[in-house]
Design a protein around this motif. Structure first.
Motif, PDB file in Angstrom:
ATOM      1  N   SER A   1       0.799  -1.223   0.000  1.00 29.53           N
ATOM      2  CA  SER A   1       0.000   0.000   0.000  1.00 29.53           C
ATOM      3  C   SER A   1       0.833   1.275   0.000  1.00 29.53           C
ATOM      4  CB  SER A   1      -0.941   0.007   1.206  1.00 29.53           C
ATOM      5  OG  SER A   1      -0.198  -0.063   2.406  1.00 29.53           O
ATOM      6  N   VAL A   2       2.131   1.160   0.330  1.00 35.93           N
ATOM      7  CA  VAL A   2       2.965   2.364   0.395  1.00 35.93           C
ATOM      8  C   VAL A   2       4.091   2.370  -0.630  1.00 35.93           C
ATOM      9  CG1 VAL A   2       2.448   2.546   2.856  1.00 35.93           C
ATOM     10  CG2 VAL A   2       4.624   1.515   2.123  1.00 35.93           C
ATOM     11  N   LYS A   3       4.238   1.286  -1.374  1.00 37.56           N
ATOM     12  CA  LYS A   3       5.311   1.213  -2.362  1.00 37.56           C
ATOM     13  C   LYS A   3       5.197   2.355  -3.365  1.00 37.56           C
ATOM     14  CE  LYS A   3       6.266  -3.756  -2.257  1.00 37.56           C
ATOM     15  NZ  LYS A   3       6.134  -5.046  -2.981  1.00 37.56           N
ATOM     16  N   GLY A   4       6.340   2.975  -3.621  1.00 38.78           N
ATOM     17  CA  GLY A   4       6.362   4.090  -4.557  1.00 38.78           C
ATOM     18  C   GLY A   4       6.030   5.425  -3.927  1.00 38.78           C
ATOM     19  N   ARG A   5       5.538   5.408  -2.697  1.00 40.39           N
ATOM     20  CA  ARG A   5       5.183   6.661  -2.020  1.00 40.39           C
ATOM     21  C   ARG A   5       6.039   6.895  -0.778  1.00 40.39           C
ATOM     22  NH1 ARG A   5       0.338   7.214   0.269  1.00 40.39           N
ATOM     23  NH2 ARG A   5       0.047   4.982   0.679  1.00 40.39           N
ATOM     24  N   PHE A   6       6.401   5.833  -0.093  1.00 43.08           N
ATOM     25  CA  PHE A   6       7.190   5.934   1.133  1.00 43.08           C
ATOM     26  C   PHE A   6       8.594   5.417   0.876  1.00 43.08           C
ATOM     27  CE2 PHE A   6       3.524   5.514   4.463  1.00 43.08           C
ATOM     28  CZ  PHE A   6       2.823   6.513   3.810  1.00 43.08           C
ATOM     29  N   THR A   7       9.558   6.017   1.564  1.00 43.14           N
ATOM     30  CA  THR A   7      10.948   5.566   1.467  1.00 43.14           C
ATOM     31  C   THR A   7      11.540   5.475   2.860  1.00 43.14           C
ATOM     32  OG1 THR A   7      11.220   6.643  -0.685  1.00 43.14           O
ATOM     33  CG2 THR A   7      13.220   6.020   0.500  1.00 43.14           C
ATOM     34  N   ILE A   8      12.089   4.318   3.175  1.00 39.61           N
ATOM     35  CA  ILE A   8      12.762   4.140   4.458  1.00 39.61           C
ATOM     36  C   ILE A   8      14.261   4.265   4.237  1.00 39.61           C
ATOM     37  CG2 ILE A   8      12.929   1.614   4.297  1.00 39.61           C
ATOM     38  CD1 ILE A   8      12.344   1.564   7.358  1.00 39.61           C
ATOM     39  N   SER A   9      14.937   4.893   5.173  1.00 41.25           N
ATOM     40  CA  SER A   9      16.392   5.033   5.066  1.00 41.25           C
ATOM     41  C   SER A   9      16.994   4.989   6.466  1.00 41.25           C
ATOM     42  CB  SER A   9      16.758   6.347   4.378  1.00 41.25           C
ATOM     43  OG  SER A   9      16.271   7.456   5.098  1.00 41.25           O
ATOM     44  N   ARG A  10      18.285   4.760   6.495  1.00 42.82           N
ATOM     45  CA  ARG A  10      18.945   4.609   7.803  1.00 42.82           C
ATOM     46  C   ARG A  10      20.235   5.405   7.830  1.00 42.82           C
ATOM     47  NH1 ARG A  10      22.358   0.404   9.880  1.00 42.82           N
ATOM     48  NH2 ARG A  10      22.099  -0.789   7.978  1.00 42.82           N
ATOM     49  N   ASP A  11      20.464   6.097   8.927  1.00 42.50           N
ATOM     50  CA  ASP A  11      21.720   6.794   9.188  1.00 42.50           C
ATOM     51  C   ASP A  11      22.493   5.935  10.162  1.00 42.50           C
ATOM     52  OD1 ASP A  11      23.772   8.404  10.185  1.00 42.50           O
ATOM     53  OD2 ASP A  11      22.613  10.231   9.920  1.00 42.50           O
TER      54      ASP A  11
ATOM     55  N   LEU B   1      11.487   7.662   7.775  1.00 43.93           N
ATOM     56  CA  LEU B   1      10.434   7.240   6.853  1.00 43.93           C
ATOM     57  C   LEU B   1       9.926   8.484   6.149  1.00 43.93           C
ATOM     58  CD1 LEU B   1       8.747   4.802   5.847  1.00 43.93           C
ATOM     59  CD2 LEU B   1       6.988   5.504   7.492  1.00 43.93           C
ATOM     60  N   GLN B   2      10.297   8.629   4.901  1.00 43.20           N
ATOM     61  CA  GLN B   2       9.817   9.738   4.089  1.00 43.20           C
ATOM     62  C   GLN B   2       8.507   9.315   3.447  1.00 43.20           C
ATOM     63  OE1 GLN B   2      11.146  12.949   3.559  1.00 43.20           O
ATOM     64  NE2 GLN B   2       9.122  13.236   2.604  1.00 43.20           N
ATOM     65  N   MET B   3       7.452  10.039   3.765  1.00 44.24           N
ATOM     66  CA  MET B   3       6.122   9.699   3.265  1.00 44.24           C
ATOM     67  C   MET B   3       5.657  10.795   2.320  1.00 44.24           C
ATOM     68  SD  MET B   3       4.383   8.286   6.788  1.00 44.24           S
ATOM     69  CE  MET B   3       4.410   9.892   7.572  1.00 44.24           C
ATOM     70  N   SER B   4       5.347  10.412   1.117  1.00 43.33           N
ATOM     71  CA  SER B   4       4.891  11.367   0.103  1.00 43.33           C
ATOM     72  C   SER B   4       3.563  10.896  -0.473  1.00 43.33           C
ATOM     73  CB  SER B   4       5.939  11.483  -1.020  1.00 43.33           C
ATOM     74  OG  SER B   4       7.187  11.895  -0.508  1.00 43.33           O
ATOM     75  N   SER B   5       2.914  11.800  -1.169  1.00 45.83           N
ATOM     76  CA  SER B   5       1.612  11.493  -1.783  1.00 45.83           C
ATOM     77  C   SER B   5       0.682  10.845  -0.766  1.00 45.83           C
ATOM     78  CB  SER B   5       1.794  10.574  -2.988  1.00 45.83           C
ATOM     79  OG  SER B   5       2.633  11.164  -3.963  1.00 45.83           O
ATOM     80  N   LEU B   6       0.626  11.433   0.410  1.00 44.65           N
ATOM     81  CA  LEU B   6      -0.161  10.853   1.489  1.00 44.65           C
ATOM     82  C   LEU B   6      -1.642  10.843   1.154  1.00 44.65           C
ATOM     83  CD1 LEU B   6       1.838  12.330   4.455  1.00 44.65           C
ATOM     84  CD2 LEU B   6       1.329   9.902   4.136  1.00 44.65           C
ATOM     85  N   LYS B   7      -2.287   9.787   1.632  1.00 41.34           N
ATOM     86  CA  LYS B   7      -3.720   9.586   1.406  1.00 41.34           C
ATOM     87  C   LYS B   7      -4.441   9.517   2.748  1.00 41.34           C
ATOM     88  CE  LYS B   7      -2.605   6.610  -2.558  1.00 41.34           C
ATOM     89  NZ  LYS B   7      -2.777   5.258  -3.140  1.00 41.34           N
ATOM     90  N   PRO B   8      -5.733   9.780   2.771  1.00 39.27           N
ATOM     91  CA  PRO B   8      -6.471   9.662   4.038  1.00 39.27           C
ATOM     92  C   PRO B   8      -6.314   8.277   4.679  1.00 39.27           C
ATOM     93  CG  PRO B   8      -7.783  10.834   2.441  1.00 39.27           C
ATOM     94  CD  PRO B   8      -6.558  10.351   1.713  1.00 39.27           C
ATOM     95  N   GLU B   9      -6.188   7.246   3.882  1.00 37.65           N
ATOM     96  CA  GLU B   9      -6.037   5.906   4.438  1.00 37.65           C
ATOM     97  C   GLU B   9      -4.674   5.665   5.076  1.00 37.65           C
ATOM     98  OE1 GLU B   9      -7.061   6.713   1.350  1.00 37.65           O
ATOM     99  OE2 GLU B   9      -6.288   5.281  -0.155  1.00 37.65           O
ATOM    100  N   ASP B  10      -3.758   6.613   4.960  1.00 35.12           N
ATOM    101  CA  ASP B  10      -2.477   6.523   5.659  1.00 35.12           C
ATOM    102  C   ASP B  10      -2.594   7.023   7.106  1.00 35.12           C
ATOM    103  OD1 ASP B  10      -0.922   7.599   2.627  1.00 35.12           O
ATOM    104  OD2 ASP B  10      -0.961   5.555   3.439  1.00 35.12           O
ATOM    105  N   THR B  11      -3.724   7.569   7.450  1.00 29.73           N
ATOM    106  CA  THR B  11      -3.935   8.058   8.812  1.00 29.73           C
ATOM    107  C   THR B  11      -3.807   6.916   9.805  1.00 29.73           C
ATOM    108  OG1 THR B  11      -5.374   9.870   8.106  1.00 29.73           O
ATOM    109  CG2 THR B  11      -5.621   9.083  10.385  1.00 29.73           C
TER     110      THR B  11
END
Length: 122
Positions: free
Chosen positions: A60-70, A78-88
């Protein structure tokens, strides 16, 4: 043991970035990631990253969210883009790690953050 930040409220299409830092003295990370729980629903995996850098995402989040680690800061983002109401949901960080100890023998620990709310207006 875990410090989260970055939740908030946005309109559909907006972006947010969550961060999660462990306060423990980590020797090695097995996996760190984010889970979420929406009202009336079970907790679900959002994204994880292993110690060797392998990333996993919920469909459901592929292509919209990106996880990264320092690595230097033992922090996961967790970078979340193109957020939708169902991401609430309440987003919670998890860390499955090996800790340094005074005995010299690493100990494995599983930590959960306190959760941070993400609201996407419908």
């Amino acid at each position: 043991h875990m410090v989260e930040s970055g939740g908030g409220s946005v309109h559909p299409g907006g972006s947010l970035r969550l961060s999660c830092r462990t306060t423990q003295h980590i020797q090695r990370i097995n996996v760190m990631g984010w889970y979420r729980q929406a009202p009336g629903k079970l907790r679900e995996l959002v994204a994880t990253v292993t110690g060797d850098g392998t990333m996993t995402y919920a469909d459901s989040v592929k292509g919209r969210f990106t996880i990264s680690r320092d690595r230097a800061r033992d922090t996961v983002y967790l970078q979340m883009s193109s957020l939708k109401p169902e991401d609430t949901a309440v987003y919670t960080c998890n860390a499955d790690v090996w800790l340094y100890t005074t005995t010299g023998r690493p100990q494995r620990r599983d930590y959960w953050g306190q959760g941070t709310e993400v609201t996407v207006f419908s």
